[in-house]
Motif scaffolding. Structure first.
Motif, short mmCIF file in Angstrom:
data_model
loop_
_atom_site.label_atom_id
_atom_site.label_comp_id
_atom_site.label_asym_id
_atom_site.label_seq_id
_atom_site.Cartn_x
_atom_site.Cartn_y
_atom_site.Cartn_z
N ILE A 2 32.54 4.52 -10.52
CA ILE A 2 31.13 4.52 -10.11
C ILE A 2 30.34 3.54 -10.98
CG2 ILE A 2 29.05 5.92 -9.93
CD1 ILE A 2 30.90 8.36 -9.60
N ARG A 6 24.14 0.24 -10.94
CA ARG A 6 23.79 -0.05 -9.55
C ARG A 6 23.07 1.16 -8.93
NH1 ARG A 6 28.62 -2.52 -6.54
NH2 ARG A 6 29.53 -0.44 -6.81
N LEU A 7 23.51 2.37 -9.27
CA LEU A 7 22.85 3.57 -8.74
C LEU A 7 21.43 3.69 -9.27
CD1 LEU A 7 25.53 6.43 -8.85
CD2 LEU A 7 24.74 5.10 -6.89
N LYS A 8 21.24 3.42 -10.55
CA LYS A 8 19.90 3.54 -11.14
C LYS A 8 18.95 2.54 -10.49
CE LYS A 8 21.61 5.11 -15.63
NZ LYS A 8 21.83 4.77 -17.04
N ASN A 10 19.20 1.27 -7.52
CA ASN A 10 18.96 1.68 -6.15
C ASN A 10 17.99 2.87 -6.10
OD1 ASN A 10 20.27 3.57 -3.63
ND2 ASN A 10 19.74 1.45 -3.17
N TRP A 11 18.15 3.81 -7.03
CA TRP A 11 17.24 4.96 -7.03
C TRP A 11 15.80 4.53 -7.34
CZ3 TRP A 11 16.21 9.25 -5.04
CH2 TRP A 11 15.27 10.12 -5.59
N SER A 60 21.99 9.59 -10.20
CA SER A 60 21.96 8.18 -10.58
C SER A 60 22.28 7.98 -12.06
CB SER A 60 20.60 7.55 -10.26
OG SER A 60 19.57 8.15 -11.02
N ILE A 112 27.41 0.70 -2.51
CA ILE A 112 26.40 1.65 -3.00
C ILE A 112 26.61 3.01 -2.35
CG2 ILE A 112 23.94 2.21 -2.94
CD1 ILE A 112 23.34 -0.73 -3.33
N ASP A 115 29.40 4.73 -4.11
CA ASP A 115 29.00 5.20 -5.44
C ASP A 115 28.19 6.50 -5.35
OD1 ASP A 115 30.24 3.19 -6.83
OD2 ASP A 115 28.45 1.96 -7.10
N TRP A 116 27.20 6.51 -4.44
CA TRP A 116 26.36 7.70 -4.28
C TRP A 116 27.20 8.90 -3.84
CZ3 TRP A 116 21.90 8.82 -6.22
CH2 TRP A 116 20.93 7.83 -6.44
N ALA A 119 29.28 10.15 -6.80
CA ALA A 119 28.45 10.77 -7.84
C ALA A 119 27.93 12.12 -7.39
CB ALA A 119 27.28 9.84 -8.18
#
Length: 368
Positions: A2, A6-8, A10-11, A60, A112, A115-116, A119
């Protein structure tokens, strides 16, 4: 693997859309899985952004997930009181992914999405596993009888409840309450006593503007009524081991967990100062009780604080944190803060500015 960065990012992009995000999330969840509607209160105003904001923030930050596993496990155990089952988690995940995709627009990619998904599945599994394990040794909730309801003023009541069996908690923790007067709307309150042999719990409740649950508890609740009580949560305000000085800074009903901590300290006394503030002496609704406690405990100091004392009630004028620092009570002490969010934040900043180490300041973060 993950990609947490990238998650942070995107959030942050999604969260910039504000209230539209939870509105879309709940609309999607209830339309695609209508059976989940009964898990939430009828009035969604207070709930609106809590779940989706928490999900986004936790998921995230999956790179630090190990640090919050105990919190996620506690949330999983606590969420049983809503009737949340393992089978509900995929429905929430689907709605979350649909919401993220919608507000990401052209920035949404298969990577993405993967990843989401990974997670969220990690977070959901941690919570669901803890909930399943807890089902073997503790109830999802307790139905407690109201045995006393003492209205101290128009806004404040001291309520004593009896769960019928001992509810495990530590002084400084919180329990959630639900009343049939406001179905499925749960609110957190800290017991104002350390655990008792008879199992009864004292609660201090102040009706807040627009607070449907607090208003019902203060104005409509009567002895003989029943409250549903959820498992204890939170450790931010629980007593740290040691023998050094303790400084307690409270505002309004934030004195409740301090009173519980004082009862715990009585078993192994340490020099303890309680600075308790309100706008006026009338807001110090159990001051006589706290002063009587101090009179019997030579290790305890109680200092009432008010914005103004027009009638000479003997309270100090000033903010509790300011006075505690000025009197030297916070130097080298473990400091516990509880009260309205603004008061806690202002107190924390004042303490930090006065040189109190951050690790010595204990408080429940706003929204926790």
């Amino acid at each position: 693997m993950i990609d947490a960065d990238r998650l942070k990012k995107n959030w942050s992009l999604v969260a910039a859309h504000g209230n539209q995000v939870p509105l879309y999330f709940y609309s999607t969840l209830f339309l695609t899985h209508p059976e989940t509607r009964d898990l939430f209160p009828m009035n969604m105003a207070a709930q609106r952004d809590k779940l989706v904001t928490a999900l986004g923030a936790v998921v995230s930050n999956v790179d630090t997930i190990d640090a919050v596993v105990p919190t996620l496990q506690a949330l999983g155990r606590d969420h049983r009181k809503f009737g949340a089952l393992r089978g509900h988690y995929p429905a929430v995940g689907e709605a979350l992914l649909a919401t993220l995709e919608h507000f990401s627009g052209p920035h949404w990619t298969p990577a993405i999405a993967a990843d989401w998904t990974a997670a969220y599945e990690l977070v959901a599994a941690t919570m669901a596993d803890a909930a399943d394990a807890a089902a073997h040794y503790t109830p999802s909730w307790w139905d407690a009888e109201v045995v006393a309801h003492d209205r101290r003023d128009l806004e404040t009541a001291v309520i004593t409840i009896d769960p019928g069996t001992r509810l495990d908690y530590l002084a400084g923790q919180s329990v959630s309450l639900c009343t049939s007067l406001r179905p499925r709307a749960w609110r957190q309150y800290s017991p104002a006593n350390a655990p008792r042999t008879d199992g009864t719990i004292e609660l201090h409740v102040r009706a807040v503007d627009g607070g449907e649950v607090s208003t019902a508890l203060v104005s409509l609740l009567r002895p003989g009524d029943t409250l549903r009580v959820g498992p204890a949560t939170g450790t931010a305000l629980t007593l740290r081991p040691g023998s050094g000085r303790i400084a307690m800074i409270a505002g309004g009903t934030g004195v409740a967990p301090m009173k519980a901590l004082i009862e715990q300290v009585a078993a192994a006394p340490r020099p303890t100062s309680l600075y308790w503030g309100a706008r006026s002496p009338a807001g110090l609704y159990c001051l006589d009780q706290m002063r009587a406690l101090a009179a019997h405990c030579d290790w305890l100091e109680v200092v009432p604080c008010v914005d103004e004392d027009l009638f000479g009630a003997g309270a100090r004028v000033g903010a509790p944190a300011d006075l505690a620092v000025a009197h030297g009570r916070c130097s080298g002490a473990d400091v516990y803060l509880c009260g309205p969010a603004g008061m806690v934040e202002a107190s924390r900043k004042h303490l930090a500015g006065a040189g109190v180490p951050p690790e010595a300041i204990h408080f429940e973060p706003s929204g926790a």
